[in-house]
Scaffold this active site. Structure first.
Site, PDB file in Angstrom:
ATOM      1  N   GLY A 102       0.824  -1.211   0.000  1.00  0.00           N
ATOM      2  CA  GLY A 102       0.000   0.000   0.000  1.00  0.00           C
ATOM      3  C   GLY A 102       0.855   1.257   0.000  1.00  0.00           C
ATOM      4  O   GLY A 102       2.043   1.235  -0.292  1.00  0.00           O
ATOM      5  N   GLU A 482     -10.744   4.507 -26.711  1.00  0.00           N
ATOM      6  CA  GLU A 482     -10.353   3.453 -25.757  1.00  0.00           C
ATOM      7  C   GLU A 482     -11.367   2.318 -25.767  1.00  0.00           C
ATOM      8  O   GLU A 482     -11.001   1.138 -25.750  1.00  0.00           O
ATOM      9  CB  GLU A 482     -10.194   4.040 -24.362  1.00  0.00           C
ATOM     10  CG  GLU A 482      -9.884   3.038 -23.264  1.00  0.00           C
ATOM     11  CD  GLU A 482      -8.570   2.272 -23.476  1.00  0.00           C
ATOM     12  OE1 GLU A 482      -7.788   2.655 -24.363  1.00  0.00           O
ATOM     13  OE2 GLU A 482      -8.369   1.264 -22.775  1.00  0.00           O
ATOM     14  N   LYS A 486     -10.474  -1.580 -26.731  1.00  0.00           N
ATOM     15  CA  LYS A 486     -10.777  -2.724 -25.854  1.00  0.00           C
ATOM     16  C   LYS A 486     -11.570  -3.790 -26.586  1.00  0.00           C
ATOM     17  O   LYS A 486     -11.289  -4.986 -26.477  1.00  0.00           O
ATOM     18  CB  LYS A 486     -11.529  -2.242 -24.613  1.00  0.00           C
ATOM     19  CG  LYS A 486     -10.637  -1.566 -23.592  1.00  0.00           C
ATOM     20  CD  LYS A 486      -9.755  -2.573 -22.901  1.00  0.00           C
ATOM     21  CE  LYS A 486      -8.633  -1.989 -22.103  1.00  0.00           C
ATOM     22  NZ  LYS A 486      -7.640  -1.269 -22.896  1.00  0.00           N
ATOM     23  N   GLU A 489      -9.230  -5.498 -29.175  1.00  0.00           N
ATOM     24  CA  GLU A 489      -8.150  -6.365 -28.671  1.00  0.00           C
ATOM     25  C   GLU A 489      -8.691  -7.545 -27.866  1.00  0.00           C
ATOM     26  O   GLU A 489      -8.015  -8.561 -27.738  1.00  0.00           O
ATOM     27  CB  GLU A 489      -7.152  -5.574 -27.839  1.00  0.00           C
ATOM     28  CG  GLU A 489      -7.668  -4.953 -26.559  1.00  0.00           C
ATOM     29  CD  GLU A 489      -6.563  -4.215 -25.790  1.00  0.00           C
ATOM     30  OE1 GLU A 489      -5.392  -4.581 -25.918  1.00  0.00           O
ATOM     31  OE2 GLU A 489      -6.891  -3.271 -25.068  1.00  0.00           O
ATOM     32  N   HIS A 505     -19.361  13.243 -41.538  1.00  0.00           N
ATOM     33  CA  HIS A 505     -18.359  13.495 -42.583  1.00  0.00           C
ATOM     34  C   HIS A 505     -17.847  12.198 -43.204  1.00  0.00           C
ATOM     35  O   HIS A 505     -16.764  12.159 -43.777  1.00  0.00           O
ATOM     36  CB  HIS A 505     -17.196  14.302 -41.983  1.00  0.00           C
ATOM     37  CG  HIS A 505     -17.622  15.616 -41.438  1.00  0.00           C
ATOM     38  ND1 HIS A 505     -17.939  16.697 -42.219  1.00  0.00           N
ATOM     39  CD2 HIS A 505     -17.847  15.997 -40.155  1.00  0.00           C
ATOM     40  CE1 HIS A 505     -18.310  17.707 -41.475  1.00  0.00           C
ATOM     41  NE2 HIS A 505     -18.255  17.322 -40.221  1.00  0.00           N
ATOM     42  N   LYS A 604       1.956  -7.991 -23.577  1.00  0.00           N
ATOM     43  CA  LYS A 604       1.702  -7.015 -22.506  1.00  0.00           C
ATOM     44  C   LYS A 604       2.632  -5.819 -22.655  1.00  0.00           C
ATOM     45  O   LYS A 604       2.249  -4.692 -22.369  1.00  0.00           O
ATOM     46  CB  LYS A 604       1.923  -7.655 -21.134  1.00  0.00           C
ATOM     47  CG  LYS A 604       1.614  -6.737 -19.966  1.00  0.00           C
ATOM     48  CD  LYS A 604       0.181  -6.240 -20.007  1.00  0.00           C
ATOM     49  CE  LYS A 604      -0.129  -5.244 -18.918  1.00  0.00           C
ATOM     50  NZ  LYS A 604      -1.457  -4.596 -19.123  1.00  0.00           N
TER      51      LYS A 604
END
Ligand code: AGP
Length: 609
Positions: A102, A482, A486, A489, A505, A604
């Protein structure tokens, strides 16, 4: 997230703890260590940077005997991953050993007090302050000492503490982060999750918020911070090890989506002053340098690029500085105009993306000041930048980035506010107000996460869609990108994000009967225009899935499905709208029977150009 193990019993403490740390390796880490209390009351501590194998090699040559032990795998947030920053951290007299997961948000003030009282700091970590504070408070009652220290701490933490004078007691304590008790026969365990001790016992008990655990061979006592004993239910762990590593979720990504409130909380935490303003010493820039900035250039790839696009809105709004956001892979080939008064922000979760690395090298060669915003302490991007601002989402296992991206968004808001604070384009009260809005986000993300069943229910209907469009305006546009990424992928669906004002357009030609169109319609000054866009696509047969703010009925008549999010400042809505799109994409991938954590063709960290 760091891995934590505690043990007291009749067995070889070092072996039990090392086995637990091995099981926790999946969490990602960059150093490891153990402390074992010998039968004659000596706390033996060994810790090494790097992988567990480095520690095991040392211990193989010099095993540590004793049946009480604590151990840790560290994901560096404060201080680089070195031997001296590895846990356990100890006090001045090497009689207290602490492992910690933490962020202690008030550690700088605590350090100042400790040094004023003569303590010698021997690491760069926030954790070390706990060992010294326990040293000060300990008067024969370790549990009471730790309870007192927890009352002094601000932030999120899991602590496990051992003391040389306590041969039958390990103390655990938690706030906001998970800690679990393993219940054995004549032995008991603590772990950051059940995988730490699942090889020894499947009887477990969750430690709740602000509770302190007294772990002894003969049993376990749990109290609140006032020392009042609290009852709790044990449960039987019937997960297999693989499921346990994912916290019971089928995929790491699903677990990491749930960790997003903590990712935001921990990224903000520890960066506010007692006056409620920002201190980002990590930028390593003088106020004069910051006031001298003439332009900001953000370089990144993929989801990190989308975080940069959101950052642009915030920085331009709050700082009145021109901001350019560049695909890292294109940046240097454009022969960009950057120089001494350019702040370049390189955003990279892994800190190893080759495109981003080459771009920042080019920027530095042009004498620009480069700030890395990365999740990985000691990564190449952070080492080759002039400064690094670390997101604190913990290691992210799934290839599709979630908690790291939301942490990047939070970090970019912090950068924008800090620049505004120093340059005076926002007065202190405005900065405080924006920070208060940011600090409310973790609970709002938790609320969004609680509303996701209807989103998951949509998955089956989208699984066979030939294409899906995502539309947004202003900060909704980067989120449209985004959301499309997602879905691409994870579910291998042709998905595209557009500025909603752009569809007429050309892209509107893509709309056929039933084409799913996801619209990011969080409350905004442009909402009326967005409603028009929803009508435009609906009129041409689109199936409209709208993410809208609680109470905003303007788009309701034109939405086939509405996903509600709580209200927040419009500039901060990406921190909320990002969640349903993650959940939707993962659910569609699962409906298609795909590997959510390891999508085809993807890595990754893209360490090649
Ligand atoms: C995000 O879901 C993707 N996995 C990918 O676009 C990623 O964001 C991109 O490769 C950048 O990675 P980095 O943040 O580690 O530099």
């Amino acid at each position: 997230m760091c891995g934590i193990v505690g043990y007291v019993g009749a067995g070889a403490g070092m072996d039990v703890v090392l086995e637990g740390l091995r099981r926790l390796e999946y969490r990602g880490y960059d150093s490891a260590g153990v402390a074992v209390l010998s039968d004659d009351g000596v706390l033996q501590v060994e810790r090494r940077a790097g992988k567990l194998a480095n520690l095991e090699k040392v211990l193989g040559d010099r095993p540590l005997a004793g049946s009480l032990a604590i151990g840790h795998t560290r994901w560096a947030t404060h201080g680089p991953p070195t031997d001296r920053n590895a846990h356990p951290q100890v006090d001045c007299g090497n009689r207290v050993a602490v492992v910690h997961n933490g962020t202690i948000e008030n550690f700088e003030a605590l350090v100042a007090g400790l040094e004023a009282r003569g303590h010698e700091r021997r690491s760069d970590t926030d954790t070390e302050v706990v060992a010294h504070l326990v040293e000060e408070r300990y008067d024969g009652d370790l549990a009471a000492a730790v309870r007192g220290v927890c009352r002094d701490l601000e932030g999120s933490f899991v602590l496990v503490v051992a003391h040389a004078d306590e041969p039958d007691l390990v103390i655990g304590a938690r706030r906001n982060l998970p800690l679990v008790i393993g219940l054995g026969e004549g032995e008991n365990f603590l772990g950051s999750d059940v995988t730490a001790f699942i090889g020894h016992t499947r009887e477990a008990r969750i430690v709740d918020q602000d509770q302190v655990v007294e772990l002894r061979r003969g049993g376990v006592t749990v109290t609140d911070l006032d020392g009042t004993v609290v009852d709790g239910e044990s449960f039987h762990v019937d997960w297999d090890t693989a499921a346990a590593e994912k916290g019971g979720y089928e995929f790491f990504m699903l677990k990491e989506i749930q960790e997003q409130p903590d990712a935001v909380r921990d990224t903000i935490g520890g960066r506010l002053t007692a006056e409620g303003l920002l201190h980002l010493d990590e930028l390593a820039m003088s106020d004069e340098d910051i006031r001298g900035i003439e332009q900001v250039v953000i370089i990144a790839c993929g989801s990190s690029y989308h975080s940069g696009l959101v950052g642009r809105y915030a920085i331009e709004r709050w700082c009145r500085l021109p901001v350019h956001v560049e695909m890292a892979s294109e940046f240097r080939y454009r022969d960009p105009v950057v120089g001494r008064n350019t702040l370049v922000v390189a955003i990279s979760q892994s800190g190893e993306t080759a495109d981003t690395l080459e771009a920042l090298r080019h920027a530095r060669a042009q004498k620009a000041w480069v700030l890395a915003v990365t999740n990985t302490v000691g990564s190449t991007v952070s080492r080759e930048s002039d400064a690094a601002l670390y997101t604190r989402s913990g290691p992210e296992v799934a290839v599709a980035s979630t908690k790291a991206v939301i942490a990047q968004l939070a970090a970019m808001y912090l950068v924008g506010l800090y620049l505004a604070q120093v340059r005076g384009t926002r007065d202190p009260d405005e900065v405080r107000a924006h920070l208060r809005d940011l600090q409310s986000i973790p609970d709002l993300v938790t609320e969004v996460l609680s509303r996701m069943e209807p989103v998951r229910a949509l998955a089956g209907e989208l699984a066979d869609a030939p294409r899906v469009l995502f539309l947004g305006r202003h900060v909704g546009y980067p989120m449209a990108l985004e959301g499309a990424l997602k879905l691409k992928e994870l579910a291998y669906i042709s998905a595209e994000g557009f500025p909603a004002g752009e569809i007429k357009h050309g892209p509107i030609a893509l709309i056929e009967e039933g084409t799913p169109v996801v619209v990011l319609a969080a409350r905004h000054a442009l909402s009326a225009k967005l409603v028009n866009n929803v009508q435009e696509v609906r009129a041409r047969g689109a199936r409209t899935i709208v993410i809208a703010t609680d109470g905003d009925e303007s788009v309701t008549p034109y939405a086939d499905n509405i996903i509600r999010i709580p209200d927040t400042k419009s500039l901060l809505t990406p921190l909320l709208t990002i969640v349903p799109m993650q959940v939707l994409s993962a659910a569609v991938a699962m409906a298609k029977g795909l590997d959510v954590d390891q999508p085809r063709n993807l890595a990754k960290s893209v360490t090649v150009e």
